[in-house]
Scaffold this active site. Structure first.
Site, mmCIF file in Angstrom:
data_model
loop_
_atom_site.group_PDB
_atom_site.id
_atom_site.type_symbol
_atom_site.label_atom_id
_atom_site.label_comp_id
_atom_site.label_asym_id
_atom_site.label_seq_id
_atom_site.Cartn_x
_atom_site.Cartn_y
_atom_site.Cartn_z
ATOM 1 N N ARG A 156 0.917 -1.389 0.142
ATOM 2 C CA ARG A 156 -0.259 -0.105 -0.060
ATOM 3 C C ARG A 156 0.728 1.015 -0.572
ATOM 4 O O ARG A 156 0.767 2.281 -0.766
ATOM 5 C CB ARG A 156 -0.525 0.110 1.063
ATOM 6 C CG ARG A 156 -2.279 -0.865 1.260
ATOM 7 C CD ARG A 156 -2.940 -0.357 2.253
ATOM 8 N NE ARG A 156 -3.822 -1.840 2.151
ATOM 9 C CZ ARG A 156 -5.399 -1.650 3.073
ATOM 10 N NH1 ARG A 156 -5.119 -1.325 4.630
ATOM 11 N NH2 ARG A 156 -6.449 -2.863 3.189
ATOM 12 N N GLU B 285 -5.531 -0.704 15.793
ATOM 13 C CA GLU B 285 -4.489 0.494 15.322
ATOM 14 C C GLU B 285 -3.966 1.577 16.496
ATOM 15 O O GLU B 285 -3.198 2.273 16.139
ATOM 16 C CB GLU B 285 -5.795 0.672 14.337
ATOM 17 C CG GLU B 285 -5.400 0.167 13.512
ATOM 18 C CD GLU B 285 -6.421 -0.890 13.639
ATOM 19 O OE1 GLU B 285 -7.357 -0.861 14.446
ATOM 20 O OE2 GLU B 285 -6.672 -1.563 12.218
ATOM 21 N N SER C 103 -3.364 -6.759 11.717
ATOM 22 C CA SER C 103 -4.899 -6.259 12.465
ATOM 23 C C SER C 103 -5.995 -7.028 12.986
ATOM 24 O O SER C 103 -5.827 -6.736 13.702
ATOM 25 C CB SER C 103 -4.828 -4.568 12.089
ATOM 26 O OG SER C 103 -6.401 -5.374 10.667
ATOM 27 N N LEU C 104 -6.780 -7.779 11.725
ATOM 28 C CA LEU C 104 -6.992 -8.854 12.879
ATOM 29 C C LEU C 104 -7.095 -9.164 13.867
ATOM 30 O O LEU C 104 -7.535 -10.237 14.556
ATOM 31 C CB LEU C 104 -7.847 -9.824 11.302
ATOM 32 C CG LEU C 104 -8.959 -10.615 11.740
ATOM 33 C CD1 LEU C 104 -9.955 -9.788 12.367
ATOM 34 C CD2 LEU C 104 -9.315 -10.923 10.694
#
Length: 267
Positions: free
Chosen positions: A49, A132, A148-149
């Site tokens: 990203r 986060e 993050s999950l």
């Protein structure tokens, strides 16, 4: 606080004062290329990203328009593959089956600011942090949906167990301090953050941001957050993950920095 992630492809159309719809990586994964106004491809669409965001930002800075072209999928058209995204495009007046979609990076997620221990406890009694907002090291410097999950699931369980094992004493709250009237500046903090502390950062821009935001930090929450981000970004003189310094493009030894309000120079 300097690790703020941008999603590469938000829809750059429709109302500008609302949250921009995100065009998922799945669209690029299905074969939609990123192109300039003349149809030229300029980056690897499936790169991380931060890489794709910087490539798009550089083209926009150079005066180009950037589009995601999903008109030529084999088999099912865009609208059949991505009905929810299609609905958002229609709301912005675009038809992804017949039109290229204008895109630009958009602020997405933070990679953690509150330092916590392995139980998720912060330095403030009774405050746990996860995901986060927490600085655990599990995100690294470039958030991915998968890690993050996993952090939310694993650390969330540990935190819940730790909260259950504690009885936090009642702390009476004093009367709130009267709010100081705030006069909005002539400049827009959102625009200033995007220009000086966004995807591409430089010492001069970060200092200019601090000069404007810091005097407002004690009375205006967004200016306080902006000051923390700019201060941390200014002092990390390297590029790592989502934090990219044009004047310091290489990475060096990993480090973690902690800042408090008392560390900020007085306005």
């Amino acid at each position: 606080m300097e690790f703020t992630q941008f999603h590469p492809t938000s829809l750059a159309a429709g109302p500008t004062q609302t949250r921009r719809p995100l065009i998922s990586e799945a669209v690029r994964g299905a074969g939609a290329p990123l192109v300039l106004e003349n149809g030229e491809r300029f980056t690897k669409e499936l790169a991380p990203r931060d890489v794709v965001s910087r490539a798009i930002a550089a083209q926009l800075k150079a005066g180009h328009q950037v589009y995601l072209d999903g008109r030529h999928f084999k088999g099912r058209p865009f609208s059949a593959r991505f009905p929810a995204i299609t609905k958002a495009c229609h709301a912005a007046g675009l038809d992804p089956d017949t039109q290229r979609l204008p895109v630009k990076p958009a602020m997405h997620y933070h990679m953690g600011g509150i330092a916590v221990d392995h139980h998720g406890r912060s330095s403030l009694p009774g405050l746990w942090a996860n995901g986060e907002v927490a600085c655990t090291g599990l995100h690294g410097a470039n958030r991915l949906a998968s890690n993050s999950l996993l952090e939310a699931l694993v650390c969330g369980k540990w935190i819940a167990e730790d909260i259950d094992a504690h009885s936090t004493p009642f702390i009476p709250l004093s009367a709130p301090t009267p709010r100081v009237p705030f006069l909005s500046p002539t400049w827009t903090l959102n625009d200033l953050m995007e220009e000086q502390a966004g995807i591409l950062r430089h010492e001069d821009g970060l200092r200019a941001l601090l000069e404007k935001a810091l005097p407002l930090a004690r009375h205006y929450g967004p200016a306080l957050t902006a000051s923390f981000i700019a201060w941390a970004a200014l002092h990390r003189t390297e590029s790592r993950g989502s934090h990219w310094r044009e004047d310091a493009p290489t990475s060096r030894s990993p480090q973690r920095q902690s800042w408090t309000l008392v560390d900020l120079p007085s306005a």
